[in-house]
Motif scaffolding. Structure first.
Motif, PDB file in Angstrom:
ATOM      1  N   LYS A 227       0.841  -1.208   0.000  1.00  0.00           N
ATOM      2  CA  LYS A 227       0.000   0.000   0.000  1.00  0.00           C
ATOM      3  C   LYS A 227       0.874   1.256   0.000  1.00  0.00           C
ATOM      4  O   LYS A 227       1.988   1.233   0.498  1.00  0.00           O
ATOM      5  CB  LYS A 227      -0.849   0.023   1.264  1.00  0.00           C
ATOM      6  N   ASN A 245     -10.678   5.565   4.397  1.00  0.00           N
ATOM      7  CA  ASN A 245      -9.781   4.671   3.650  1.00  0.00           C
ATOM      8  C   ASN A 245      -8.305   4.829   3.990  1.00  0.00           C
ATOM      9  O   ASN A 245      -7.442   4.559   3.159  1.00  0.00           O
ATOM     10  CB  ASN A 245      -9.960   4.872   2.138  1.00  0.00           C
ATOM     11  N   LYS A 288      -2.703  -5.418   5.253  1.00  0.00           N
ATOM     12  CA  LYS A 288      -3.848  -6.325   5.058  1.00  0.00           C
ATOM     13  C   LYS A 288      -5.185  -5.645   5.319  1.00  0.00           C
ATOM     14  O   LYS A 288      -6.235  -6.231   5.082  1.00  0.00           O
ATOM     15  CB  LYS A 288      -3.724  -7.525   6.019  1.00  0.00           C
ATOM     16  N   LEU A 289      -5.191  -4.436   5.848  1.00  0.00           N
ATOM     17  CA  LEU A 289      -6.449  -3.769   6.201  1.00  0.00           C
ATOM     18  C   LEU A 289      -7.176  -3.251   4.957  1.00  0.00           C
ATOM     19  O   LEU A 289      -6.544  -2.951   3.950  1.00  0.00           O
ATOM     20  CB  LEU A 289      -6.166  -2.591   7.151  1.00  0.00           C
ATOM     21  N   PRO A 290      -8.503  -3.137   5.052  1.00  0.00           N
ATOM     22  CA  PRO A 290      -9.283  -2.656   3.911  1.00  0.00           C
ATOM     23  C   PRO A 290      -9.217  -1.139   3.771  1.00  0.00           C
ATOM     24  O   PRO A 290     -10.223  -0.438   3.861  1.00  0.00           O
ATOM     25  CB  PRO A 290     -10.707  -3.109   4.267  1.00  0.00           C
TER      26      PRO A 290
END
Ligand code: TXA
Ligand code: MG
Length: 318
Positions: A227, A245, A288-290
């Motif tokens: 990310k 987000n 791994k987070l949305p």
């Protein structure tokens, strides 16, 4: 899929047969193979998808054994080694012909380290060859600090992961060279600059550069999560990027604007060694987070904080 366990005999058999085994160290897990076996070393590069111009660190368990594959140990290096090993320090030394060219990417020096981990020290004492071992992650990704991190990414490519628990230090070793009159630190890491200077006096720190052929591990984006990571003042970053987000990676503060499940404090107590220990697993969790972006801040630039900031800056590079 790789087996995770603590069977030293099994690890020894695999390594002696030319296979790779992931090993724990106090810094990060290593992807180890027989340093004298060119085929094993080639497999390390293949599994990691590492460019062959990026040389490996050779690990062993006694100063005595180092003379097997080096040609000369400068007095200052000897002094530092005797005080810091086993420990999170890698020393660049002139090599001899026992080390394959592939290990050193053709350089006439070899990076050497005695790691401080009981399982790996025991394993090394059982072997009649040293272990070439880069960090056990795909090239360009965050280094692993647990056996599970290794399994998650390289589990299909190796037979055995020696489980030594969570790495105590959590960032890679500090790399130092004695090729110049004043020793040069190529990579900030688990041994602080202050600790090194207290033992040997002045050192030069090479500037971060993606064009430094001496230590390709210093490539700007070398420790990147998948990310986008933005580094700066958290409040300012939240103004710029909003609070939707995004996940936060902070030193010790909690921010009410963001859900608790979307933020990680590296050390609630503001302890830099703890921050270093938590850094890579925190980056993995956030990855791994949305969310789309990670907003992060640097920590105080002293002690192990320098290594933490170095990794954060590289992670932030696009
Ligand atoms: O903590 C660590 O050092 C971990 C554990 C497993 O020991 N290993 C590690 O290895 O971080 P790796 O391959 O991820 O990083 C090794 C670094 C690379 O940046 C490489 O360029 C540098 O060491 N290096 C290796 N040999 C060198 C040499 N002869 N001269 C200059 N730099 C060298
Ligand atoms: Mg690495």
């Amino acid at each position: 899929m790789a087996v995770i366990g603590a069977d030293l005999q099994r690890a020894k058999e695999l390594l002696s047969g030319g296979d790779l085994v992931a090993i724990p160290t106090e810094t990060v897990y290593g992807l180890a193979g027989n340093a004298y076996n060119t085929a094993a070393v080639a497999r390390i590069f293949a599994v990691k998808q590492r460019p062959s111009f990026d040389p490996l660190i050779v690990h062993t368990d006694t100063l005595d054994k180092i003379t097997d594959f080096t040609s000369y140990i400068p007095a200052a290096a000897q002094q530092l080694a005797s005080q810091c090993w086993p420990g999170p320090l890698t020393i660049i030394l002139p090599r001899n012909e026992k080390i394959p060219d592939l290990v050193t990417s053709g350089l006439d020096t070899v990076a050497v380290r005695i790691p401080h981990h009981p399982l790996s020290l025991k394993l090394l004492s059982m072997l009649d060859f040293p272990l070439a071992a880069p960090s056990a992650n795909p090239f360009g990704y965050i280094s692993p600090t647990t056996a599970q991190h290794v399994a998650d990414q390289l589990g299909d490519d190796l037979a055995y992961i020696l489980d030594g628990g969570r790495c105590e230090v959590g960032v890679e070793s500090t790399i130092i060279s004695f090729e110049a009159v004043i020793p040069v630190v190529y990579r900030l890491g688990g041994m602080s600059l202050e600790a090194i200077q207290a033992l040997i006096g002045e050192v030069t720190l090479t500037p971060h550069s993606s064009s430094n052929p001496q230590a390709p591990g210093m490539l700007q984006s070398h420790y990147a999560p998948r990310k986008n990571l933005f580094l700066g003042n958290i409040s300012t970053l939240m103004q710029e990027h909003g609070t939707e987000n995004v996940a936060l990676l902070t030193f010790k503060e909690f921010y009410d604007e963001i859900d608790a499940s979307l933020q990680i404090q590296l050390s609630g107590e503001g302890n830099l060694a703890e921050a270093a220990q938590n850094l890579f697993s925190a980056m993995r969790s956030l990855d791994k987070l949305p969310v789309i972006k990670i907003l992060a801040e640097t920590v105080p630039d002293e002690g192990l904080g320098r290594a933490v900031n170095d990794r954060l800056r590289r992670a932030a590079a696009l």
